[in-house]
Scaffold this motif. Sequence first.
Motif, PDB file in Angstrom:
ATOM      1  N   PHE A  47       0.784  -1.126  -0.067  1.00 11.16           N
ATOM      2  CA  PHE A  47       0.009   0.047  -0.071  1.00 11.16           C
ATOM      3  C   PHE A  47       0.823   1.271  -0.058  1.00 11.16           C
ATOM      4  O   PHE A  47       0.486   2.164  -0.793  1.00 11.16           O
ATOM      5  CB  PHE A  47      -0.974   0.094   1.115  1.00 11.16           C
ATOM      6  CG  PHE A  47      -2.238  -0.563   1.006  1.00 11.16           C
ATOM      7  CD1 PHE A  47      -2.467  -1.382  -0.147  1.00 11.16           C
ATOM      8  CD2 PHE A  47      -3.282  -0.755   1.896  1.00 11.16           C
ATOM      9  CE1 PHE A  47      -3.545  -2.127  -0.356  1.00 11.16           C
ATOM     10  CE2 PHE A  47      -4.454  -1.450   1.653  1.00 11.16           C
ATOM     11  CZ  PHE A  47      -4.649  -2.261   0.551  1.00 11.16           C
ATOM     12  N   MET A 101       1.040   4.138  -2.734  1.00  8.87           N
ATOM     13  CA  MET A 101       0.932   5.670  -2.615  1.00  8.87           C
ATOM     14  C   MET A 101       2.087   6.372  -3.044  1.00  8.87           C
ATOM     15  O   MET A 101       1.856   7.381  -3.600  1.00  8.87           O
ATOM     16  CB  MET A 101       0.856   5.806  -1.127  1.00  8.87           C
ATOM     17  CG  MET A 101      -0.512   5.448  -0.450  1.00  8.87           C
ATOM     18  SD  MET A 101      -1.675   6.733  -0.912  1.00  8.87           S
ATOM     19  CE  MET A 101      -1.059   8.238   0.027  1.00  8.87           C
ATOM     20  N   ALA A 140     -11.577   9.858   1.510  1.00  6.35           N
ATOM     21  CA  ALA A 140     -10.358  10.238   2.243  1.00  6.35           C
ATOM     22  C   ALA A 140     -10.173   9.273   3.677  1.00  6.35           C
ATOM     23  O   ALA A 140      -9.216   9.113   3.914  1.00  6.35           O
ATOM     24  CB  ALA A 140     -10.212  11.626   2.400  1.00  6.35           C
ATOM     25  N   CYS A 149     -10.564   6.315   4.243  1.00  9.63           N
ATOM     26  CA  CYS A 149      -9.895   5.021   4.173  1.00  9.63           C
ATOM     27  C   CYS A 149      -8.838   5.026   5.295  1.00  9.63           C
ATOM     28  O   CYS A 149      -8.075   5.773   5.257  1.00  9.63           O
ATOM     29  CB  CYS A 149      -9.316   4.762   2.756  1.00  9.63           C
ATOM     30  SG  CYS A 149      -8.129   3.274   2.701  1.00  9.63           S
ATOM     31  N   VAL A 150      -8.681   3.891   5.918  1.00  9.32           N
ATOM     32  CA  VAL A 150      -7.648   3.716   6.861  1.00  9.32           C
ATOM     33  C   VAL A 150      -6.517   2.830   6.541  1.00  9.32           C
ATOM     34  O   VAL A 150      -5.495   2.522   7.429  1.00  9.32           O
ATOM     35  CB  VAL A 150      -8.196   3.147   8.250  1.00  9.32           C
ATOM     36  CG1 VAL A 150      -9.160   4.082   9.129  1.00  9.32           C
ATOM     37  CG2 VAL A 150      -8.660   1.749   8.226  1.00  9.32           C
ATOM     38  N   GLY A 151      -6.656   2.411   5.318  1.00 11.94           N
ATOM     39  CA  GLY A 151      -5.543   1.528   4.705  1.00 11.94           C
ATOM     40  C   GLY A 151      -5.443   0.195   5.312  1.00 11.94           C
ATOM     41  O   GLY A 151      -4.210  -0.212   5.605  1.00 11.94           O
ATOM     42  N   CYS A 152      -6.377  -0.539   5.909  1.00  9.44           N
ATOM     43  CA  CYS A 152      -6.255  -1.784   6.630  1.00  9.44           C
ATOM     44  C   CYS A 152      -5.989  -2.858   5.832  1.00  9.44           C
ATOM     45  O   CYS A 152      -5.696  -3.965   6.092  1.00  9.44           O
ATOM     46  CB  CYS A 152      -7.424  -1.950   7.741  1.00  9.44           C
ATOM     47  SG  CYS A 152      -9.064  -2.112   6.622  1.00  9.44           S
ATOM     48  N   MET A 185      -8.534  -2.660  -5.386  1.00  7.12           N
ATOM     49  CA  MET A 185      -9.191  -1.493  -6.082  1.00  7.12           C
ATOM     50  C   MET A 185      -9.719  -0.446  -5.114  1.00  7.12           C
ATOM     51  O   MET A 185      -9.746   0.833  -5.488  1.00  7.12           O
ATOM     52  CB  MET A 185     -10.271  -1.918  -7.020  1.00  7.12           C
ATOM     53  CG  MET A 185      -9.573  -2.827  -8.282  1.00  7.12           C
ATOM     54  SD  MET A 185      -9.054  -1.834  -9.463  1.00  7.12           S
ATOM     55  CE  MET A 185     -10.639  -1.294 -10.372  1.00  7.12           C
ATOM     56  N   PHE A 243      -8.927   0.461  -2.237  1.00  4.39           N
ATOM     57  CA  PHE A 243      -7.943   1.439  -1.411  1.00  4.39           C
ATOM     58  C   PHE A 243      -7.356   2.370  -2.461  1.00  4.39           C
ATOM     59  O   PHE A 243      -7.351   3.312  -2.175  1.00  4.39           O
ATOM     60  CB  PHE A 243      -6.999   0.425  -1.044  1.00  4.39           C
ATOM     61  CG  PHE A 243      -5.698   1.045  -0.789  1.00  4.39           C
ATOM     62  CD1 PHE A 243      -5.472   1.894   0.538  1.00  4.39           C
ATOM     63  CD2 PHE A 243      -4.499   1.303  -1.335  1.00  4.39           C
ATOM     64  CE1 PHE A 243      -4.432   2.374   0.996  1.00  4.39           C
ATOM     65  CE2 PHE A 243      -3.363   2.049  -0.962  1.00  4.39           C
ATOM     66  CZ  PHE A 243      -3.505   2.645  -0.044  1.00  4.39           C
ATOM     67  N   MET A 290      -0.347  -0.990  -8.512  1.00  6.99           N
ATOM     68  CA  MET A 290      -1.194  -2.251  -7.978  1.00  6.99           C
ATOM     69  C   MET A 290      -1.041  -3.206  -8.721  1.00  6.99           C
ATOM     70  O   MET A 290      -0.969  -4.411  -8.042  1.00  6.99           O
ATOM     71  CB  MET A 290      -2.664  -1.602  -7.874  1.00  6.99           C
ATOM     72  CG  MET A 290      -3.788  -2.295  -7.718  1.00  6.99           C
ATOM     73  SD  MET A 290      -5.336  -1.618  -7.859  1.00  6.99           S
ATOM     74  CE  MET A 290      -5.662  -1.981  -9.610  1.00  6.99           C
ATOM     75  N   VAL A 331     -18.013   1.836  -3.433  1.00 12.67           N
ATOM     76  CA  VAL A 331     -17.316   1.261  -4.853  1.00 12.67           C
ATOM     77  C   VAL A 331     -17.711   2.214  -5.925  1.00 12.67           C
ATOM     78  O   VAL A 331     -17.220   2.282  -6.919  1.00 12.67           O
ATOM     79  CB  VAL A 331     -18.050  -0.133  -5.218  1.00 12.67           C
ATOM     80  CG1 VAL A 331     -17.612  -1.091  -4.650  1.00 12.67           C
ATOM     81  CG2 VAL A 331     -19.520   0.212  -5.433  1.00 12.67           C
ATOM     82  N   ILE A 345     -14.569   3.353  -7.272  1.00  9.28           N
ATOM     83  CA  ILE A 345     -13.998   2.493  -8.125  1.00  9.28           C
ATOM     84  C   ILE A 345     -14.302   2.956  -9.573  1.00  9.28           C
ATOM     85  O   ILE A 345     -13.665   3.161 -10.391  1.00  9.28           O
ATOM     86  CB  ILE A 345     -14.370   1.110  -7.679  1.00  9.28           C
ATOM     87  CG1 ILE A 345     -13.604   0.578  -6.471  1.00  9.28           C
ATOM     88  CG2 ILE A 345     -13.547   0.110  -9.031  1.00  9.28           C
ATOM     89  CD1 ILE A 345     -13.797  -0.691  -6.362  1.00  9.28           C
TER      90      ILE A 345
END
Lengths: 247, 218, 637
Positions: A120, A124, A157, A159-162, A175, A177, A206, A230, A233
Amino acid sequence: MDFKLRVWRQKNRGDKGRFETYEAKGISSEASVLEMLDVVNRGLVAVGKDAIAFDHDCREGICGSCGIVINGGVHGPFEHNTTCELRMRRFSDGDTITIEPFRVRAFPIIKDLVVDRTAFDRIMQAGGYVTVKTGQAPEANNIAVPKKIADEAMDAAQCVGCGACAATCPNGSAMLFVAAKVSQLALLPQGKAERKERVLSMVAQMDKEGFGACSNSYACEAKCPKSVSVSHIARMNREFLRAGFGS
Amino acid sequence: MSGALRFLSSSIGKKLLMALTGCFLISFLTFHLTMNLFLFAGSNGAFSSYAEFLGTYPVVRPIEWILFGGFILHFLLGGFVWFMNRMARPKAYAVKGTSKTIKLASRLPIYTGSAILAFLVWHIIQFFIASRFAGETVDMFPLVVAAFSQPLIIVLYEVLFIILGFHLKHGFQALFQSLGLRTPKYRGFIDAVGVLVWLVIPAGFASIPLVMYFGGIK
Amino acid sequence: MKLDPRTPSGPIEKRWSTRKFDMKLVNPANRRKYTVIIVGTGLAGSSAAASLAELGYNVECFTFHESARRAHSIAAQGGINAAKNYVNDGDSVWRLFHDTIKGGDYRARESNVYRLAEVSGNIIDQCVAQGVPFAREYGGSLDTRSFGGAQLSRTFYARGQTGQQLLLGAYSALMRNVKNGSVKVHGRKEMLDIIVIDGRARGIVVRDLVTGEVTTHLANAVIMATGGYGNVFYLSTNAVASNVSGLMKAWRKGAYLANPCYTQIHPTCIPVSGDYQSKLTLMSESLRNDGRVWVPKKKGDGRSPELIPESERDYYLERMYPSFGNLVPRDVASRRAKEMCDLGLGVGKTGLSVYLDFGDSIKRLGQPVMAEKYGNLMDMYHEITNEDPYKQPMRIYPAVHYTMGGLWVDYHLQSSIPGLFVAGEANFSDHGANRLGASALMQGLADGYFVLPYTVGDYLADTKFEAVKADAPEVAAGAKEVRVGIDRLMNVNGKVPADDFHRRLGHVMWEKVGMAREKAGLETAISEIQTIRKDFWKDLKVSGSDKDLNQEVEKAGRVADFIDFGELLARDALHREESCGGHFRVEHQTEEGETRRDDQNYAYAAAWQYAGEGAAPLLNKDELSFEYDIPSNRNYK
């Protein structure tokens, strides 16, 4: 409450790994899944056994560190929470609970339940930013952003990137993320200058990391702790098309 | 690798191609259905003339090749993406839980798609090859009637149309998502039109053998 | 040693610009030759790393997290202050300066605080340019709110996730610089010592948390941005892995630790429900705008709250502070809550909580309006406690939230070890004895974006560096010391997990060195902490190996440092015979039970110096003088 746990133990990346069974006794119904693991670990350490390794930190659902698969569900069998937010009262006394790590090719297992999500970071690095050096910024209110746009950007924004999206996706696809970041920055005027390069290089990275493609099952949205939609996306796809064919 | 190729070979690029070929195939299906509906006009209807026209008019040839190309590309891409996706998730979760239904929903297109492909081969042999390579102009109408007088063939066709319905149900909304058009604003509209596509098209096809078998078409 | 804070003189509004002009510059072509190590990737660390990398320095960033984005800055909820005066309510740099000095109970340096207020606006500009999705008005301009009892609307926010968005902004800048090769981020690496050569910080020793390997890394300057030490209380709103080890390693190498006793207790947290608990969750302070705090008048009133009639409820904050009521400052609200519980009036199973009742507001505004304002928090509370705050009052209790103390730094944010800089919550500089709401994010980013890029450059330009070889004796000794330290932990081989000692320590700290401190209690605490230390080195059990990922090894090392630090904190609290901000000494209070400062004797920052293992630390005083803001007493009656 008492539980029987089946926990995935794997010494390191190369180890084959296997399930081991533990008893978790006298667990408070208010405890989180991670706090239950703390209790189990305490018992293991006291008798000189290796504690179960798992990632965690803030324990309030924002740092994105925790992430395990509980009874086949990423972050547990329910929707829109992180593992640290899941309380034991959602389970029944005496339940057998199976705990395993995220299984995504791009997230190799480091030990037990700990996986490596630095893919991830690399995505970024490929373009998840606005190129502005410290000190170059214009007066903040010179950039007007309509509330509706700002709100939508914020939705993405959050999103916690888990990595729950990739872990729950049958294709191990990241996708959601990637789209969250692409969409946030495509919506905001600050991000427009680099939108083309951003989407192309983030998607390329990705793919390079070995994440799968989207097959539109939308499982990611259902599981996302922050309910990232989504539709981001869809926006990323549009951005991609535009970057490929637009001028 | 050139820019265009790199673009198309990326995960999203492949999905875009899937969407575009899918879109093309849906329009073909609509055309095919429209033509088939002329069967209801009976043996003296326009069906045979249309079939004859399509079978003999030279301009149709290249279009046929494009159509085959579309099918092949759609299937190859689908297969490739499916394979890559499997690679991205090398190990299944020990407890299936909710992941089972998710997995099914996600894998459905490849299963239904494979079934459709198998059917297509048979379908092409049964009608297309039989008429085109017979060496003389064949009246299609009796060929169809003959085929749909056998219950087994009807059952196979009906099952296939159900499968096609599932395939379209996924494919139609996915095509808009892949093209980036399935925004919250249009999501409702797309899903509504989707019903027309995945329900009406297969139902239209499905009606023909049944009606024919029960003597509705003379 | 005489402490030189290097504060500029002259008119305060010109000090920073004059100092910037006076600083030496490094030739851009030479910057690449300088390596700067940054420990920690929160707001301060990430922003400093990105900014220094942009200037052309070679930056090496270390974090014990897997990714820079996991740093605990991510959890800050409320917002970030800036003196933009966008709402025309009379805000200015001067006013933010004044509020911060006063809010800190006159225990911060004027020059530092003025600089903080001065750059606050630039921070907002910077973050907006990065794409931080701050809340907006319908016209597209930035929205602000008033926060934590401030009389001005100067807090910028991104829903309840301001810290997350600001950190992701700084993280994105960091990632951009990783991409272009000017920064390297070392994840899952924990700093375990500082390498000091010829009196200058020249590198660090780290342990790879995955392989257990100990390595050394050399640099021309080291920046520590390792966060606060709230977890010395075991339970706090900090993340579980937040620790004081970075500060303690620097301390033992000669950096001074200043004002450790200044700890901020947040009044509205979800109460403790059992021994298993690993952390406390903060409920945003904004809830006090619409909630009324009360306890039953009768001791041990076991009735459920809705059965207790109005006449038998004590709305004690409204009773004691008729004008501020439920909106009294954090420290006051916290202390009163604890008092009520100590009197046996607390509610809940444990008796360690008070009610925060939204009944009146729900009646007045209706549930939908309340849900719109606080829905997120209400749901979170409901999920954690299984109690519906729309139907029954919330139960809240104070918890340790932020720590104002930290490594002593001068105006340049340099510690008492030349070349060791400290930023963010890890330093002691800007908040005095108490921090205002929404000022932590401001300070972290001010340090990283707008202070360190200048002051580190000045240090590098001004210093003649001798080349350090990787096998220099100090480097080898540093690595060896760390290995010995780890072996020592592994070899105790007792029966008790590290967590148990941490919990014991936390209990002592909370009871005796928490919200209200008194001499006898502090003295007991010190001796109890010493007992805990003895037991720790006798009974500790670390299972598994130190040669792979083993969170028990990490924990044990951190707890050992917490124990030493806890004692220092208690000593600082004991020495400070006054009450100010987050430090409340029972002996020093007004008749109304408010803090009583002693400006005559204690207007200084207490900078503690390490004097060797087992020896009492030495006190150095960094005297504070107030030229612009004459100390006055807070009064919230």
